[in-house]
Design an enzyme around this catalytic site. Structure first.
Site, mmCIF file in Angstrom:
data_model
loop_
_atom_site.group_PDB
_atom_site.id
_atom_site.type_symbol
_atom_site.label_atom_id
_atom_site.label_comp_id
_atom_site.label_asym_id
_atom_site.label_seq_id
_atom_site.Cartn_x
_atom_site.Cartn_y
_atom_site.Cartn_z
ATOM 1 N N THR A 186 -0.007 0.632 -9.796
ATOM 2 C CA THR A 186 0.461 -0.731 -10.041
ATOM 3 C C THR A 186 -0.575 -1.760 -9.607
ATOM 4 O O THR A 186 -1.386 -1.489 -8.714
ATOM 5 C CB THR A 186 1.773 -0.980 -9.271
ATOM 6 O OG1 THR A 186 2.130 -2.354 -9.349
ATOM 7 C CG2 THR A 186 1.608 -0.631 -7.789
ATOM 8 N N ASP A 187 -0.502 -2.950 -10.198
ATOM 9 C CA ASP A 187 -1.386 -4.025 -9.755
ATOM 10 C C ASP A 187 -0.953 -4.611 -8.411
ATOM 11 O O ASP A 187 -1.700 -5.369 -7.781
ATOM 12 C CB ASP A 187 -1.474 -5.133 -10.811
ATOM 13 C CG ASP A 187 -0.155 -5.823 -11.112
ATOM 14 O OD1 ASP A 187 0.894 -5.382 -10.598
ATOM 15 O OD2 ASP A 187 -0.156 -6.797 -11.882
ATOM 16 N N GLU A 188 0.240 -4.258 -7.950
ATOM 17 C CA GLU A 188 0.724 -4.809 -6.684
ATOM 18 C C GLU A 188 -0.089 -4.332 -5.480
ATOM 19 O O GLU A 188 -0.005 -4.932 -4.404
ATOM 20 C CB GLU A 188 2.207 -4.496 -6.497
ATOM 21 C CG GLU A 188 3.081 -5.158 -7.554
ATOM 22 C CD GLU A 188 4.555 -5.148 -7.210
ATOM 23 O OE1 GLU A 188 4.887 -5.320 -6.019
ATOM 24 O OE2 GLU A 188 5.363 -4.972 -8.126
ATOM 25 N N TYR B 286 6.647 -0.963 -0.736
ATOM 26 C CA TYR B 286 6.370 -0.305 -2.021
ATOM 27 C C TYR B 286 4.886 -0.329 -2.356
ATOM 28 O O TYR B 286 4.269 0.715 -2.609
ATOM 29 C CB TYR B 286 7.167 -0.976 -3.142
ATOM 30 C CG TYR B 286 6.610 -0.691 -4.515
ATOM 31 C CD1 TYR B 286 6.521 0.618 -4.993
ATOM 32 C CD2 TYR B 286 6.141 -1.721 -5.331
ATOM 33 C CE1 TYR B 286 5.990 0.884 -6.250
ATOM 34 C CE2 TYR B 286 5.611 -1.463 -6.589
ATOM 35 C CZ TYR B 286 5.537 -0.161 -7.040
ATOM 36 O OH TYR B 286 5.001 0.106 -8.279
ATOM 37 N N LYS C 200 2.080 2.759 -2.629
ATOM 38 C CA LYS C 200 1.292 3.046 -3.836
ATOM 39 C C LYS C 200 -0.206 2.953 -3.549
ATOM 40 O O LYS C 200 -1.000 3.737 -4.071
ATOM 41 C CB LYS C 200 1.681 2.087 -4.966
ATOM 42 C CG LYS C 200 3.035 2.371 -5.577
ATOM 43 C CD LYS C 200 3.121 3.748 -6.221
ATOM 44 C CE LYS C 200 2.285 3.862 -7.477
ATOM 45 N NZ LYS C 200 2.443 5.188 -8.139
#
Length: 358
Positions: A133-135, A159, A163
């Site tokens: 994810t870009d998060e 989260y 990741k």
């Protein structure tokens, strides 16, 4: 190819499997634990395809993963299994640590043993594709800043931190053991079969029921929205043509404020579902601003230039075209939504929808 997909009953995983089976000659083994977000009904249209198999298993169960690898003999593993809801990670981070970090470690070790035992030339063509994810990049501050493959990691939530840790593990297995890996980091996905707790389907279903449309803070948070079927095409490009050891950022070129997204949904519903619940004059009247969540990043935006230049992928959908398709899909598939909301999909999901066992 023979592709083992972890988390294939989830939102992005099921879109990937549907795309692979509809547009290629590849075979797929879907390995999924079937947590609350895993829904085999999302694969009903391809469940009877002889090239599709399903196995209920946990990526953290090294013995089960090793047996699946030996039985199915994949040419590639595409790893999408993850806990992925930010709010849930704030309320209960343990599951995110266990699945996203410990589970990814167990999967990597099982895949490494399988890969090392492969004969040439299969060993040289095998790929492990980790979907992230870009998060992991955290927050953007400048109005023109973009996430690039070289952007330092600065995760904000349990989260995104879990990741980020899994990304680091994958790259370490490449650097230390030579495992041929690919990593992709995507922006916010949306589209058909999205679990109803996520922003866009939640707003659609709440509006249709006359419920409040909760918007965090002042709704000014910006996200880059990626139609899930565009993402599925990109993932297939990466695993097929990507360069080992490289990272590819995948974005939709659709930066929108959360408030604009919700207002856009309301406008589409005015057109596509004009018969409103009792007491509702306009869908937009249901918008309510609520307390922001802790550590909420303000802006995400991806520079997808690398995957466009090197692999020839570009998104086919604008946000406007993709959102219209999405709203219409939910209007046409309210039975699917209700089965998710009342939990019946969990009671019925193993039946005839699961495909054959490997």
């Amino acid at each position: 190819m023979r592709i083992l997909v972890t988390g294939g009953a989830g939102f992005i995983g099921s879109a990937l499997i549907r795309h692979v089976l509809r547009h290629t000659e590849h075979s797929v083994l879907n390995l999924d634990k079937l947590t609350y977000a895993g829904n085999l009904e999302s694969l009903a249209t391809v469940a009877d395809d002889p090239r599709y198999r399903f196995l209920q298993a946990d990526i953290g169960d090294a013995a089960a993963v090793s047996r699946a690898l030996e039985d199915f003999q994949p040419d590639a593993v595409m790893h999408l299994a993850a806990e992925s809801h930010v709010d849930r990670s704030i309320d209960g981070p343990s599951a995110f640590i266990q699945t996203n970090i410990v589970g990814t470690y167990a999967l990597l070790d099982a895949v490494r043993a399988y890969w090392q035992a492969l004969p040439e030339p299969r060993r040289g063509t095998f790929r492990f594709h980790h979907i992230s994810t870009d998060e992991v990049y955290g927050d953007l501050h400048g109005a023109d800043d973009l996430f690039r493959e070289t952007t330092p990691y600065a995760p904000s939530s349990p989260y995104s931190a879990s990741k980020a840790a899994s990304d680091h593990l994958v790259r370490a297995w490449h650097r230390t053991y030579g495992l041929p890996v690919l990593v992709s980091n995507c922006s916010n996905n949306y589209g058909p079969y999205h679990f109803p707790e996520k922003l866009i389907p939640l707003m659609i279903l709440n509006a249709l029921e006359g419920k409040p449309l909760p918007v965090y803070g002042n709704g000014q948070q910006v996200r880059d929205w990626l139609y899930v079927e565009d993402h599925a095409r990109a993932l297939l490009q990466v695993v097929t043509w990507g360069m080992v050891g490289e990272t590819y950022n995948i974005g939709g070129h659709n930066e929108k404020r959360n408030l604009d997204v919700v207002q856009g949904i309301c406008a589409l519903l005015e057109e596509l579902a004009p018969a409103k619940p009792a007491g509702v004059a306009r869908y937009a009247d249901l918008i309510r601003f609520v307390s922001d969540r802790p550590g909420h990043d303000l802006r995400y935006a991806i520079d997808a230039g690398k995957i466009e230049r090197e692999l020839g992928w570009t998104p086919a959908e604008t946000f406007e075209s993709g959102l219209r398709k999405t709203v219409q899909w939910y209007l046409d598939n309210l039975d699917w939504c209700r089965r998710v909301q009342d939990g019946s999909y969990q009671r019925e999901r193993l039946g005839s929808l699961g495909g054959s066992q490997p």
